[in-house]
Write a protein that holds these residues in place. Structure first.
Motif, mmCIF file in Angstrom:
data_model
loop_
_atom_site.group_PDB
_atom_site.id
_atom_site.type_symbol
_atom_site.label_atom_id
_atom_site.label_comp_id
_atom_site.label_asym_id
_atom_site.label_seq_id
_atom_site.Cartn_x
_atom_site.Cartn_y
_atom_site.Cartn_z
ATOM 1 N N ARG A 27 2.999 -5.864 -19.520
ATOM 2 C CA ARG A 27 2.220 -5.463 -18.349
ATOM 3 C C ARG A 27 1.839 -6.692 -17.541
ATOM 4 O O ARG A 27 1.708 -7.794 -18.052
ATOM 5 N N ASP A 28 1.596 -6.484 -16.274
ATOM 6 C CA ASP A 28 1.220 -7.546 -15.349
ATOM 7 C C ASP A 28 -0.294 -7.553 -15.208
ATOM 8 O O ASP A 28 -0.869 -6.680 -14.556
ATOM 9 N N PHE A 29 -0.961 -8.528 -15.841
ATOM 10 C CA PHE A 29 -2.417 -8.594 -15.805
ATOM 11 C C PHE A 29 -2.929 -9.630 -14.811
ATOM 12 O O PHE A 29 -4.061 -10.072 -14.907
ATOM 13 N N THR A 30 -2.091 -10.009 -13.861
ATOM 14 C CA THR A 30 -2.556 -10.898 -12.804
ATOM 15 C C THR A 30 -3.410 -10.075 -11.838
ATOM 16 O O THR A 30 -3.334 -8.839 -11.829
ATOM 17 N N PRO A 31 -4.233 -10.730 -11.036
ATOM 18 C CA PRO A 31 -5.038 -9.949 -10.070
ATOM 19 C C PRO A 31 -4.190 -9.064 -9.162
ATOM 20 O O PRO A 31 -4.571 -7.934 -8.850
ATOM 21 N N GLY A 32 -3.015 -9.568 -8.767
ATOM 22 C CA GLY A 32 -2.142 -8.753 -7.924
ATOM 23 C C GLY A 32 -1.602 -7.544 -8.669
ATOM 24 O O GLY A 32 -1.478 -6.453 -8.111
ATOM 25 N N GLY A 33 -1.266 -7.733 -9.945
ATOM 26 C CA GLY A 33 -0.771 -6.620 -10.753
ATOM 27 C C GLY A 33 -1.831 -5.569 -11.003
ATOM 28 O O GLY A 33 -1.557 -4.363 -10.966
ATOM 29 N N ILE A 34 -3.059 -6.013 -11.236
ATOM 30 C CA ILE A 34 -4.160 -5.069 -11.466
ATOM 31 C C ILE A 34 -4.464 -4.300 -10.183
ATOM 32 O O ILE A 34 -4.665 -3.079 -10.213
ATOM 33 N N ARG A 39 -3.992 0.594 -6.907
ATOM 34 C CA ARG A 39 -3.490 1.219 -5.680
ATOM 35 C C ARG A 39 -2.574 2.399 -6.010
ATOM 36 O O ARG A 39 -2.658 3.451 -5.373
ATOM 37 N N ARG A 40 -1.702 2.223 -7.016
ATOM 38 C CA ARG A 40 -0.815 3.325 -7.419
ATOM 39 C C ARG A 40 -1.625 4.494 -7.964
ATOM 40 O O ARG A 40 -1.319 5.653 -7.694
ATOM 41 N N GLY A 41 -2.671 4.200 -8.731
ATOM 42 C CA GLY A 41 -3.527 5.268 -9.246
ATOM 43 C C GLY A 41 -4.252 6.005 -8.137
ATOM 44 O O GLY A 41 -4.352 7.232 -8.152
ATOM 45 N N ARG A 44 -1.730 8.168 -6.283
ATOM 46 C CA ARG A 44 -1.381 9.355 -7.066
ATOM 47 C C ARG A 44 -2.503 10.393 -6.998
ATOM 48 O O ARG A 44 -2.264 11.580 -6.809
ATOM 49 N N TYR A 45 -3.757 9.943 -7.149
ATOM 50 C CA TYR A 45 -4.904 10.854 -7.067
ATOM 51 C C TYR A 45 -4.998 11.478 -5.670
ATOM 52 O O TYR A 45 -5.188 12.682 -5.531
ATOM 53 N N TYR A 46 -4.860 10.642 -4.636
ATOM 54 C CA TYR A 46 -4.993 11.136 -3.265
ATOM 55 C C TYR A 46 -3.923 12.176 -2.955
ATOM 56 O O TYR A 46 -4.212 13.221 -2.376
ATOM 57 N N ASN A 47 -2.690 11.912 -3.354
ATOM 58 C CA ASN A 47 -1.614 12.845 -3.047
ATOM 59 C C ASN A 47 -1.697 14.115 -3.892
ATOM 60 O O ASN A 47 -1.216 15.165 -3.479
ATOM 61 N N LYS A 48 -2.303 14.041 -5.069
ATOM 62 C CA LYS A 48 -2.380 15.225 -5.927
ATOM 63 C C LYS A 48 -3.557 16.129 -5.569
ATOM 64 O O LYS A 48 -3.442 17.357 -5.629
ATOM 65 N N TYR A 49 -4.700 15.546 -5.211
ATOM 66 C CA TYR A 49 -5.905 16.355 -5.022
ATOM 67 C C TYR A 49 -6.435 16.386 -3.592
ATOM 68 O O TYR A 49 -7.111 17.333 -3.203
#
Length: 88
Positions: A27-34, A39-41, A44-49
């Motif tokens: 996994r990418d634990f750099t600040p950019g990866g986090i 952002r992906r989460g 995903r939440y915005y598009n689902k609900y």
């Protein structure tokens, strides 16, 4: 036969317990990866609900419930001292 999926591309729910350490190491634990994962989460939440054709109160009520739980957790250290006080 299903195509072999790389461990890096495997979802957390599909990782075996013995593979968990090596999966976490990939996994990418750099600040950019986090920030990218957050952002992906959010997307995903915005598009689902939220961004749906026939929306309801489900997405908003989950955000509200999360806020209530977090605010109680943040103020618990102050609230627990008031719990057993008796007012006369």
């Amino acid at each position: 036969l299903p195509a072999a999926v790389l461990l890096k591309d495997t979802k957390l729910m599909d990782v075996k317990l013995g593979q968990l350490g090596s999966w976490l190491a990939m996994r990418d634990f750099t600040p950019g990866g986090i920030m990218g994962a957050m952002r992906r989460g959010y997307d995903r939440y915005y598009n689902k609900y939220i961004n749906v054709r026939k929306g309801g109160l489900g997405g908003f009520s989950m955000v509200l419930a999360g806020y209530i739980v977090l605010s109680y957790m943040w103020s618990y250290s102050h609230v627990k001292h008031d719990r057993r006080r008796k007012y006369h």
